[in-house]
Design a protein around this motif. Structure first.
Motif, PDB file in Angstrom:
ATOM      1  N   ASP A 118      -1.098   5.535  55.302  1.00 42.20           N
ATOM      2  CA  ASP A 118      -1.126   4.218  54.877  1.00 42.20           C
ATOM      3  C   ASP A 118       0.654   3.456  55.145  1.00 42.20           C
ATOM      4  OD1 ASP A 118      -3.082   5.187  52.560  1.00 42.20           O
ATOM      5  OD2 ASP A 118      -1.654   6.376  52.219  1.00 42.20           O
ATOM      6  N   ASP A 119       1.821   4.104  56.223  1.00 42.75           N
ATOM      7  CA  ASP A 119       2.260   3.280  56.311  1.00 42.75           C
ATOM      8  C   ASP A 119       2.823   4.094  58.069  1.00 42.75           C
ATOM      9  OD1 ASP A 119       4.037   1.841  56.961  1.00 42.75           O
ATOM     10  OD2 ASP A 119       4.581   1.976  55.091  1.00 42.75           O
ATOM     11  N   MET A 120       3.171   3.565  58.943  1.00 39.82           N
ATOM     12  CA  MET A 120       4.321   4.418  60.000  1.00 39.82           C
ATOM     13  C   MET A 120       4.926   3.962  60.261  1.00 39.82           C
ATOM     14  SD  MET A 120       2.075   4.395  63.266  1.00 39.82           S
ATOM     15  CE  MET A 120       0.722   5.777  62.524  1.00 39.82           C
ATOM     16  N   THR A 121       6.172   4.785  61.730  1.00 39.48           N
ATOM     17  CA  THR A 121       7.217   3.981  62.691  1.00 39.48           C
ATOM     18  C   THR A 121       6.896   4.788  63.668  1.00 39.48           C
ATOM     19  OG1 THR A 121       9.762   4.855  62.829  1.00 39.48           O
ATOM     20  CG2 THR A 121       8.238   6.289  62.370  1.00 39.48           C
ATOM     21  N   LEU A 122       7.261   3.772  64.596  1.00 42.82           N
ATOM     22  CA  LEU A 122       6.782   3.575  65.498  1.00 42.82           C
ATOM     23  C   LEU A 122       8.413   3.739  66.436  1.00 42.82           C
ATOM     24  CD1 LEU A 122       5.062   0.178  66.096  1.00 42.82           C
ATOM     25  CD2 LEU A 122       3.693   2.202  65.910  1.00 42.82           C
ATOM     26  N   LEU A 139       4.850   8.811  50.674  1.00 37.16           N
ATOM     27  CA  LEU A 139       5.856   9.924  52.029  1.00 37.16           C
ATOM     28  C   LEU A 139       6.596   8.359  52.970  1.00 37.16           C
ATOM     29  CD1 LEU A 139       4.499  12.099  53.772  1.00 37.16           C
ATOM     30  CD2 LEU A 139       6.457  12.237  51.908  1.00 37.16           C
ATOM     31  N   ALA A 140       5.907   7.538  52.847  1.00 36.88           N
ATOM     32  CA  ALA A 140       6.434   6.163  53.144  1.00 36.88           C
ATOM     33  C   ALA A 140       8.275   5.615  52.995  1.00 36.88           C
ATOM     34  CB  ALA A 140       5.481   4.826  52.996  1.00 36.88           C
ATOM     35  N   PRO A 141       8.510   5.766  51.665  1.00 39.59           N
ATOM     36  CA  PRO A 141       9.419   5.475  50.791  1.00 39.59           C
ATOM     37  C   PRO A 141      10.659   5.792  52.171  1.00 39.59           C
ATOM     38  CG  PRO A 141       8.781   6.116  49.146  1.00 39.59           C
ATOM     39  CD  PRO A 141       8.204   6.414  50.919  1.00 39.59           C
ATOM     40  N   VAL A 164       8.152  -1.592  60.887  1.00 34.74           N
ATOM     41  CA  VAL A 164       7.561  -3.307  59.866  1.00 34.74           C
ATOM     42  C   VAL A 164       6.757  -3.306  59.476  1.00 34.74           C
ATOM     43  CG1 VAL A 164       6.351  -4.885  62.373  1.00 34.74           C
ATOM     44  CG2 VAL A 164       7.443  -2.677  62.925  1.00 34.74           C
ATOM     45  N   ARG A 165       6.769  -4.813  58.770  1.00 42.29           N
ATOM     46  CA  ARG A 165       5.882  -4.424  58.070  1.00 42.29           C
ATOM     47  C   ARG A 165       5.182  -5.711  57.255  1.00 42.29           C
ATOM     48  NH1 ARG A 165       8.558  -0.706  53.849  1.00 42.29           N
ATOM     49  NH2 ARG A 165       7.596   1.447  53.830  1.00 42.29           N
ATOM     50  N   LYS A 166       3.972  -6.026  56.523  1.00 38.12           N
ATOM     51  CA  LYS A 166       3.703  -7.172  57.183  1.00 38.12           C
ATOM     52  C   LYS A 166       3.755  -7.354  55.280  1.00 38.12           C
ATOM     53  CE  LYS A 166      -0.896  -9.442  57.984  1.00 38.12           C
ATOM     54  NZ  LYS A 166      -2.426  -9.524  58.843  1.00 38.12           N
ATOM     55  N   SER A 167       4.578  -9.275  55.813  1.00 39.95           N
ATOM     56  CA  SER A 167       4.904  -9.699  53.899  1.00 39.95           C
ATOM     57  C   SER A 167       3.964 -11.044  53.876  1.00 39.95           C
ATOM     58  CB  SER A 167       6.440  -9.754  54.334  1.00 39.95           C
ATOM     59  OG  SER A 167       6.834 -10.968  54.048  1.00 39.95           O
ATOM     60  N   GLY A 168       3.700 -11.218  53.866  1.00 36.55           N
ATOM     61  CA  GLY A 168       2.658 -12.678  53.446  1.00 36.55           C
ATOM     62  C   GLY A 168       1.760 -12.346  55.118  1.00 36.55           C
ATOM     63  N   GLU A 169       2.181 -13.445  56.125  1.00 30.29           N
ATOM     64  CA  GLU A 169       1.473 -13.484  56.678  1.00 30.29           C
ATOM     65  C   GLU A 169       2.243 -13.169  57.621  1.00 30.29           C
ATOM     66  OE1 GLU A 169      -2.412 -14.436  57.787  1.00 30.29           O
ATOM     67  OE2 GLU A 169      -2.293 -14.052  55.418  1.00 30.29           O
ATOM     68  N   LYS A 170       3.672 -13.119  57.418  1.00 29.89           N
ATOM     69  CA  LYS A 170       4.221 -12.638  59.076  1.00 29.89           C
ATOM     70  C   LYS A 170       4.807 -11.205  58.606  1.00 29.89           C
ATOM     71  CE  LYS A 170       7.736 -14.277  60.470  1.00 29.89           C
ATOM     72  NZ  LYS A 170       9.078 -15.411  60.503  1.00 29.89           N
ATOM     73  N   TYR A 171       4.918 -10.826  59.861  1.00 34.14           N
ATOM     74  CA  TYR A 171       5.463  -9.636  59.964  1.00 34.14           C
ATOM     75  C   TYR A 171       7.142  -9.235  59.833  1.00 34.14           C
ATOM     76  CZ  TYR A 171       0.941  -7.717  61.130  1.00 34.14           C
ATOM     77  OH  TYR A 171      -1.056  -7.295  61.387  1.00 34.14           O
ATOM     78  N   GLU A 172       8.047  -8.184  58.919  1.00 32.76           N
ATOM     79  CA  GLU A 172       9.050  -7.918  59.052  1.00 32.76           C
ATOM     80  C   GLU A 172       9.287  -6.867  59.350  1.00 32.76           C
ATOM     81  OE1 GLU A 172      10.763 -10.367  59.142  1.00 32.76           O
ATOM     82  OE2 GLU A 172      10.007 -12.161  58.905  1.00 32.76           O
ATOM     83  N   LEU A 173      10.996  -6.168  59.630  1.00 34.50           N
ATOM     84  CA  LEU A 173      10.959  -5.575  59.930  1.00 34.50           C
ATOM     85  C   LEU A 173      12.241  -4.853  58.837  1.00 34.50           C
ATOM     86  CD1 LEU A 173      12.573  -6.529  63.933  1.00 34.50           C
ATOM     87  CD2 LEU A 173      11.070  -4.883  63.246  1.00 34.50           C
ATOM     88  N   ASP A 174      11.622  -3.907  58.261  1.00 27.97           N
ATOM     89  CA  ASP A 174      12.532  -3.501  56.779  1.00 27.97           C
ATOM     90  C   ASP A 174      13.218  -2.669  56.279  1.00 27.97           C
ATOM     91  OD1 ASP A 174      12.481  -3.000  54.106  1.00 27.97           O
ATOM     92  OD2 ASP A 174      10.824  -2.557  53.251  1.00 27.97           O
ATOM     93  N   TYR A 175      14.543  -2.559  56.567  1.00 25.44           N
ATOM     94  CA  TYR A 175      15.496  -2.135  56.657  1.00 25.44           C
ATOM     95  C   TYR A 175      15.990  -1.398  55.519  1.00 25.44           C
ATOM     96  CZ  TYR A 175      17.167  -3.254  61.671  1.00 25.44           C
ATOM     97  OH  TYR A 175      16.373  -3.664  63.298  1.00 25.44           O
ATOM     98  N   ASN A 176      15.365  -1.806  54.543  1.00 21.32           N
ATOM     99  CA  ASN A 176      15.747  -1.499  53.039  1.00 21.32           C
ATOM    100  C   ASN A 176      15.039  -0.582  52.435  1.00 21.32           C
ATOM    101  OD1 ASN A 176      16.615  -1.667  50.545  1.00 21.32           O
ATOM    102  ND2 ASN A 176      15.954  -3.440  49.983  1.00 21.32           N
ATOM    103  N   GLY A 236       3.503  -5.209  64.758  1.00 19.27           N
ATOM    104  CA  GLY A 236       3.167  -5.091  63.306  1.00 19.27           C
ATOM    105  C   GLY A 236       0.908  -4.768  63.796  1.00 19.27           C
ATOM    106  N   HIS A 237       0.975  -5.160  64.796  1.00 23.48           N
ATOM    107  CA  HIS A 237      -0.293  -5.683  64.410  1.00 23.48           C
ATOM    108  C   HIS A 237      -0.835  -3.725  64.682  1.00 23.48           C
ATOM    109  CE1 HIS A 237      -1.864  -9.582  66.047  1.00 23.48           C
ATOM    110  NE2 HIS A 237      -1.613  -9.354  65.088  1.00 23.48           N
ATOM    111  N   LEU A 238       0.150  -2.771  66.070  1.00 27.13           N
ATOM    112  CA  LEU A 238      -0.056  -1.646  66.335  1.00 27.13           C
ATOM    113  C   LEU A 238      -0.055  -1.165  65.583  1.00 27.13           C
ATOM    114  CD1 LEU A 238      -0.382   0.277  68.957  1.00 27.13           C
ATOM    115  CD2 LEU A 238       2.044   0.388  69.459  1.00 27.13           C
ATOM    116  N   LYS A 239       1.016  -1.586  64.769  1.00 26.40           N
ATOM    117  CA  LYS A 239       0.980  -0.248  63.666  1.00 26.40           C
ATOM    118  C   LYS A 239      -0.231  -0.319  62.285  1.00 26.40           C
ATOM    119  CE  LYS A 239       3.154  -0.444  59.223  1.00 26.40           C
ATOM    120  NZ  LYS A 239       3.889  -1.056  58.583  1.00 26.40           N
ATOM    121  N   GLU A 240      -1.177  -0.983  62.594  1.00 27.66           N
ATOM    122  CA  GLU A 240      -1.831  -1.127  62.043  1.00 27.66           C
ATOM    123  C   GLU A 240      -3.314  -0.713  62.049  1.00 27.66           C
ATOM    124  OE1 GLU A 240      -1.180  -5.401  59.525  1.00 27.66           O
ATOM    125  OE2 GLU A 240      -2.644  -5.913  60.327  1.00 27.66           O
TER     126      GLU A 240
END
Lengths: 441, 477
Positions: free
Chosen positions: B121-125, B286-288, B295-307, B108-112
């Motif tokens: 604005d968004d990224m895949t690693l 293009l993020a969708p 990996v995205r921040k959701s609140g204070e945490k990073y989550e793995l978004d599969y949706n 998550g940090h690395l992506k930011e």
């Protein structure tokens, strides 16, 4: 000044003078300045960086290898110490793609030997010097089947690793490849009647896994006998198993691919691993990836070079057999060292112990009420029926240091509550007995 | 000697622990059991150690010396990067999410950080290498045009003739038709030529900036506008990002899709050909379509978004070459924002210094201020002396230096493409210049000497032609 960047103020001045400009900024006259530096904190000393990264590492949980019963494509095996030490040699780590063969003989000979070892394991004639992972190898094998046959229909066993199938769909959709799945029987292996029914003149390839995702051993002989010779036969193989199981090449496979992580590579959260890719000489010009061959120098001394580069992207551009350029050569080195240390006998012992452990565990689990879902012959993995609340228990086990069999009913919904159990040579009788006890609770 | 020739039947280099699991017997049907063991080496541990240690000695590497391969950014690879990656080797990609909190945070940090560096604005690693990133980026473009109903008409991808070979190859793999456009006389994209090919049948323009001649595409803002005016997307090949850090960002120049080569710019070593890592950053619209998981921040945490219902799917298993990500992250923490700018400043300084020094002896293809690399044009030199670029390259090996990239870009005949990177000192550059000047002199006085090079390497000049004509793919007894 920075420890990685040697320029002194004095030298910078001298160099600017030599160039004939007044300042560094003068070198960037063509560049539209859109930012004034990054919104990123200043650099840190090594001590501080180490602490920050170590802190992140501590937020992960690692498991004692004997308490790992999770495989599903990435396996814990014992890796002799010598592997890590030899692979850490900076003359391997910090070298580039061997564009200057005369000063890259280490890389080139190593890859030539790696190719030989992969040919030996798979029973094939040619191996390339690596792909990204098992999934990309699989995807590229389908693209290659289309290049060979000019056809677009692929019959792909549903018992191939689900992630491989997902990646293959991503890769093959743009060029119009159609993937049809082949179901499985109560043996846990591909449904031969369905294969017969779906095979037709449009079929480019039939792909099966050996052992498959459920751990079951496909009868490659029976499958090949159903497939016409002009249909490409692709086998996704688990390389350790090939020390025990007959090589797919012996059954008429055209392409044998897979993930090489289990040959001496740590799990690495799934990457880097390595995709291996082997085929027959008659198909070699349709093959993706880089090939190393033996040759001689002008004094007649044996040496190694990259060969058949006219298939590759830097020469053929849009007509290349694939776009792969950087591959996983360093991981090929690890594979080669591991296979050198283990030799044929060591690898066979690893394979047989994995096999035997899985069978011991299957028996114990069955006695404890976890029935095997499939009745065929399996290698180091198998599927068991589990209670409805197993997923919670799986998380609970992890808390207590056991990486238990992974629930697979989200991907294979038709199976109902089920888990994929894995054993390798690192599991002990004690750890397996403990797993059974914990799963029973 | 190959490892197979060191082998003696019965010798071994491993030992397994005592084994107390009852033998369940082997039930594998006879015809599926291996008959002949694979011909793997049978050697002791010390045999293995000597074999691979001796092979390593036959390699040139950044740790041994100057490695000025153009477009490859062979900078020094800090040792701490390796150590930090080692902290993460024992994680299974399928272990429960709550047990990989640190790894997800790191991604998550690395992506930011990488989004900040690229201006996206968004990224895949996930992509495992630059070319893999290119394919991913083009599949994202494809999914986008499909989604907005334009895929039927947008079938073309424009690439300059100076582009890396991976660009057209990736475009073809993504199902596009490749249109190659000629560079202008100044080595940059020819706007008139571009205009000729640019209409609403174009999906993507792929550019490297600075380009493979080491020149900054100074009309980039115009090119971006031209692309966007016809509804096309602009793709950034990140191979040359090492030149512009801290001053401009691809996203700011108008690029919609940006790839990075972590093994180049961010000093995760190249390992003889990989593993690399090729993250792809995209603008928000293009993020969708990014591959899952993101990996995205959701609140204070990073989550793995599969949706991501519109996702292109997956381009490889799991999270990409994760250990390479750890190395890049370590590097960025070490350098910091200002340090990264210093990297580009010194990389460009070094290249220009070399260019000016070498211009006294060699013809520079486009002799003006360059970015982090430049190209020598040896066509006349070869005509005059009979010594070709290949010969100069081989002779450099005798001087204990690695040769630059040769015969690329294709648009310069007898090209020699030099990228010193920021980690080389003035002394090293001066040594290289001296070697090049001496070779030039040799070429005039004794061309046969240069044409016979190398003399001091583990093998002399190798026969590529017969290696391909009569290929030997593997060792045979």
């Amino acid at each position: 000044m920075h420890r990685y960047i040697p320029h002194t103020e004095e030298e910078i001045k001298e160099m600017l003078q030599e160039i004939g400009v007044g300042s560094i900024d003068d070198l960037f006259i063509d560049v539209p300045k859109t930012i004034d530096g990054y919104n990123i904190p200043d650099g840190k000393d090594e001590f501080t960086v180490r602490k920050l990264v170590e802190e992140l590492a501590r937020k992960n949980k690692t498991f004692e290898p004997e308490f790992v019963f999770l495989g599903a494509g990435i396996y814990y095996h014992y890796i002799p110490t010598v592997v890590k030490h030899l692979a850490a040699n900076p003359n391997f780590v910090t070298a580039y793609t061997p564009y200057q063969a005369e000063v890259s003989q280490g890389t080139l000979q190593m890859l030539f030997e790696y190719q030989t070892m992969m040919c030996e394991l798979t029973g094939m004639e040619v191996a390339n010097s690596s792909m990204y992972d098992g999934a990309s190898s699989f995807a590229e094998s389908l693209l290659m089947a289309t290049r060979i046959t000019g056809k677009y229909k692929m019959l792909v066993a549903r018992t191939i690793n689900p992630e491989y199938r997902t990646v293959a769909r991503t890769y093959t959709k743009p060029i119009g490849i159609k993937i049809e799945e082949l179901g499985y029987t109560e043996l846990g292996t591909v449904n031969l009647d369905e294969l017969k029914a779906k095979l037709d003149d449009e079929t480019a390839a039939v792909a099966v896994a050996y052992p498959n995702f459920f751990g079951f051993i496909e009868d490659l002989k029976a499958i090949r006998s159903l497939i016409p010779q002009n249909v490409v036969f692709i086998v996704v193989a688990e390389p350790v198993s090939l020390a025990l199981l007959e090589a797919p090449g012996k059954f008429g496979a055209d392409i044998v691919i897979g993930e090489g992580q289990s040959l001496g590579v740590t799990p690495n959260l799934g990457g880097p691993g390595i995709g291996f890719f082997t085929t027959l000489e008659k198909h070699v010009r349709k093959m993706p990836g880089r090939l190393i061959g033996q040759t001689k120098d002008l004094e007649g001394k044996i040496g190694y070079v990259m060969i058949l580069q006219t298939r590759e992207q830097h020469i053929r551009r849009e007509k290349a057999t694939s776009n792969i350029c950087s591959n996983q050569a360093y991981i090929a080195l690890i594979n080669a060292i591991y296979l050198s240390v283990m030799g044929p006998q060591g690898l066979r012992e690893v394979a047989y112990r994995s096999y035997n452990n899985a069978h011991y565990l299957a028996k114990k689990l069955e006695e404890a009420g976890f029935a095997k879902i499939f009745s065929g012959e399996f290698f180091n993995e198998f599927v068991v029926r589990v209670p409805d609340d197993y997923r919670n228990r799986w998380h609970e086990m992890a808390k207590n240091g056991i990486l238990g069999p992974i629930p697979i009913d989200r991907v294979y919904k038709e199976l109902g509550p089920s888990a994929l159990v894995c054993a390798t040579e690192v599991n002990t009788k004690e750890s397996m007995d403990k797993l059974v006890e914990v799963m029973k609770k | 000697m190959t490892i197979f020739e060191r082998s003696k039947p019965g010798r071994k280099g491993y030992e397994l622990p005592a084994y107390d699991v009852p033998d369940s017997g082997c039930n594998v049907p006879e015809h599926l059991l291996r008959k002949d063991p694979p011909m793997l080496p049978e050697v002791s541990e010390v045999d293995v150690v000597r074999h691979y240690t001796n092979l390593a000695l036959k390699n040139y590497s950044v740790d041994r010396g100057f490695y000025p391969l153009g477009s490859c950014t062979m900078k020094y690879n800090p040792k701490i990067n390796e150590d930090m990656a080692m902290l993460f080797t024992q994680l299974h990609p399928f272990q429960p999410r709550e047990t990989i909190e640190g790894a997800v945070q790191l991604m998550g940090h690395l992506k930011e950080l990488l989004c900040e560096i690229t201006g996206t604005d968004d990224m895949t690693l996930q992509p495992a290498a630059g070319a893999h990133g290119e394919l991913t980026g083009l599949l994202i473009a494809r999914a986008y045009f499909e989604d907005i109903g334009e895929l039927e008409k947008r079938k073309k991808v424009i690439v300059p003739d100076s582009a890396h070979g991976t660009n057209p190859a990736s475009a073809a793999m993504a199902g596009f038709e490749v249109i190659e456009i000629k560079s202008g006389p100044d080595g940059c994209v020819d706007l008139e030529e571009l205009k000729k090919h640019l209409d609403d049948t174009v999906a993507v323009i792929m550019l490297t900036n600075p380009n493979t001649l080491g020149l900054f595409e100074k009309d980039i803002l115009t090119i971006a506008k031209m692309a966007h005016d016809v509804g096309a997307l602009l793709y950034y090949d990140g191979a040359n990002l090492n030149a512009i850090m801290g001053r401009t960002r691809p996203g700011d120049m108008g690029f919609d899709i940006v790839h990075l080569n972590l093994h180049k710019t961010f000093s995760t070593p190249h390992g003889m050909g990989g593993p690399g890592s090729g993250p792809i950053g995209v603008k928000a619209r293009l993020a969708p379509y990014l591959p899952v998981p993101v990996v995205r921040k959701s609140g204070e945490k990073y989550e793995l978004d599969y949706n991501l219902p519109k996702s292109i799917g997956m381009v490889r298993t799991f999270y990409g070459n994760f250990l390479v990500l750890v190395k890049a992250y370590t590097y960025i923490l070490t350098m910091g924002g200002k340090g990264l700018k210093h990297v580009s400043d010194m990389a460009v300084l070094n290249a220009n210094y070399l260019r000016v020094k070498l211009s006294k002896t060699f013809k520079i293809a486009y002799d003006r201020i360059c970015m982090h690399e430049f190209v020598i044009d040896n066509e006349e030199f070869a005509k005059k002396t009979g010594v070709k670029t290949l010969d100069i390259a081989k002779r450099l090996l005798d001087y204990g230096l690695h040769a630059p990239t040769i015969y690329f870009p294709l648009i310069v005949h007898e090209a020699m493409m030099i990228e010193p990177t920021e980690t080389e000192s003035k002394q090293t550059l001066d040594t290289f210049v001296e070697a090049m000047e001496r070779i030039a002199k040799e070429a005039q006085e004794n061309p046969q000497l240069v044409k016979g090079a190398p003399y001091t390497t583990p093998v002399r000049r190798l026969d590529d032609v017969s290696a391909t004509k009569y290929p030997v793919f593997r060792f045979k007894r």
